[in-house]
Motif scaffolding. Sequence first.
Motif, short mmCIF file in Angstrom:
data_model
loop_
_atom_site.label_atom_id
_atom_site.label_comp_id
_atom_site.label_asym_id
_atom_site.label_seq_id
_atom_site.Cartn_x
_atom_site.Cartn_y
_atom_site.Cartn_z
N LEU A 281 -4.56 8.06 -2.44
CA LEU A 281 -3.74 8.56 -3.55
C LEU A 281 -4.19 9.96 -3.95
O LEU A 281 -3.36 10.85 -4.17
N VAL B 42 -2.87 0.54 -2.51
CA VAL B 42 -3.13 1.94 -2.17
C VAL B 42 -4.62 2.23 -2.34
O VAL B 42 -5.21 1.91 -3.38
N ALA C 204 2.27 9.21 -10.97
CA ALA C 204 2.53 8.62 -9.66
C ALA C 204 2.83 7.15 -9.86
O ALA C 204 2.27 6.50 -10.77
N GLU D 206 2.67 -3.12 -9.30
CA GLU D 206 3.06 -1.72 -9.33
C GLU D 206 2.39 -1.07 -10.53
O GLU D 206 2.26 -1.69 -11.59
N TYR E 284 -5.65 12.95 -9.27
CA TYR E 284 -5.87 11.64 -9.91
C TYR E 284 -7.38 11.51 -10.08
O TYR E 284 -8.10 11.24 -9.12
N ASP F 231 0.80 -1.23 0.00
CA ASP F 231 0.00 0.00 0.00
C ASP F 231 0.83 1.28 0.00
O ASP F 231 0.43 2.30 0.53
N ARG F 232 1.99 1.24 -0.65
CA ARG F 232 2.86 2.42 -0.66
C ARG F 232 2.70 3.24 -1.93
O ARG F 232 2.59 2.70 -3.03
N VAL F 233 2.68 4.56 -1.75
CA VAL F 233 2.85 5.48 -2.87
C VAL F 233 4.35 5.68 -3.03
O VAL F 233 5.01 6.27 -2.19
N VAL G 219 2.61 3.64 -7.78
CA VAL G 219 1.96 3.14 -6.57
C VAL G 219 1.91 1.61 -6.57
O VAL G 219 1.98 0.97 -7.62
N ILE H 9 5.77 10.48 -6.62
CA ILE H 9 4.88 11.45 -7.25
C ILE H 9 5.76 12.43 -8.01
O ILE H 9 6.57 13.14 -7.42
N ALA I 297 -2.84 12.41 -1.52
CA ALA I 297 -1.38 12.53 -1.61
C ALA I 297 -0.97 13.41 -2.79
O ALA I 297 -0.08 14.27 -2.66
N VAL I 298 -1.59 13.23 -3.93
CA VAL I 298 -1.18 14.03 -5.09
C VAL I 298 -1.74 15.45 -5.01
O VAL I 298 -1.16 16.39 -5.57
#
Length: 461
Positions: A123, A118, A112, A213, A134, A100-102, A114, A105, A126-127
């Motif tokens: 997401l 996630v 991005a 990914e 997104y 579950d990692r970003v 990811v 970016i 985060a962006v």
Amino acid sequence: MSRDPLITDLITRLLDGLPEDAVLTDPDVTASYSHDMASFCPAGVPAVVVLPRTTEQVQHVMRTATELRVPVVPQGARSGLSGAANASDGCIVLSLIRMDRVLEINAVDRYAVVEPGVINADLSRAVEEKGLCYPPDPSSWEMCTIGGNIGTASGGLCCVKYGVTAEYVLGLKVVLADGRLLTTGRRTAKGVAGYDLTRLFVGSEGSLGVVVEAVLALKPKPPQQLVLAAEFSSAAAAGDAVCRIMEGGHVPSLLELMDRTTLKAVNDLARMGLPEETEALLLAAFDTADPSADLAAVGALCEAAGATQVVPAETPAESELLLKARRLSLIALEAVKGATMIDDVCVPRSRLTEMLEGVERIAAKFQLTIGVCAHAGDGNTHPTVCFDAADPEESRRARESFDEIMELGLELGGTITGEHGVGVLKKEWLAREAGPVAMELQRAVKDAFDPLGLLNPGKLF
């Protein structure tokens, strides 16, 4: 209780490459991973549930599965509505929620990177901090995962302007059935080298490989949108308004419809004071530099189509209140009888009225409550059949009405699924829509990527 020697061997081999806490074997626990949120979709009993954290661990799982000829069912948050994440008997459920990692970016190249676990809303937040957006926003965006969005090619409220998940997936890393790692796509704005394998995986429902990914395209964060609500005394008038708006060249950031049944359900659940006497409520939004002017133009078109009342929001807070009502639609309809079958038939915008009127006839024929909310701007309707799952006769009628709705969609030149996927629920209908030549080629693609048929068996076809 003694365990099957084959399952014991499977678990032992999995533990050779996975930490102990990543391998779940308690039947009471693994049962909770057996199905998604779809009705009328059989689910099997998994042999084991694994929760990897790395690509290498996913590769180990797939190598083990191939060596022992054990089916694998990839899963995200299990918020899907087609049975695509349902377990098969004796399978490995491969839950990707811990990945579950970003990872990156990039504001210059606007992408991005990811992992599949996630959460969509995480997401987006985060962006947003980087001044980016997104856009894909399924109704379950606070719980659904990017991997699940990719697997089902999901959409959302903003698709009329910004498009669906498939249009934002630039590249992927995918673990194949035999454990090999495939990299597809690019991180550039353009790229046409070879067959588009990236797009092939989007919507494949975990049947071709396991996404570990994703490189996702981003857009600049748009201005805050304003929403207009228009009431109509008939579905035909609302459908006419949709056609006028789109024909007029307008590009709303969303264009959503709720029918009378849905409005009543939302009021019963949340006491929002929505107009239950109207037959259809249309919500239009713009996130342009001057949204008020756009809303005024669209409001005039709604009035020309016969709107009985047009109310533009004056503030973002008022807009969010209207959107909250739309986002509560499916939850509210579920509360009507306790169970729902949620369809996602998509038809040409020009035939939206015929779809709405046809669903009303089907509801009367089967003596059922069927509410419709829709992404009206792209013709994607969500007829939602409300029924008592404890009543066998009502359940039978619900299933039959669901099939008639899909048949209606095809008759109108539409498709059986606009964003939820095929899974178990609609695989017989996929064959009807696609035809024998297309199905032969789709099976050949499946065989090329997964010759042993281990990945998500029984889904799609």
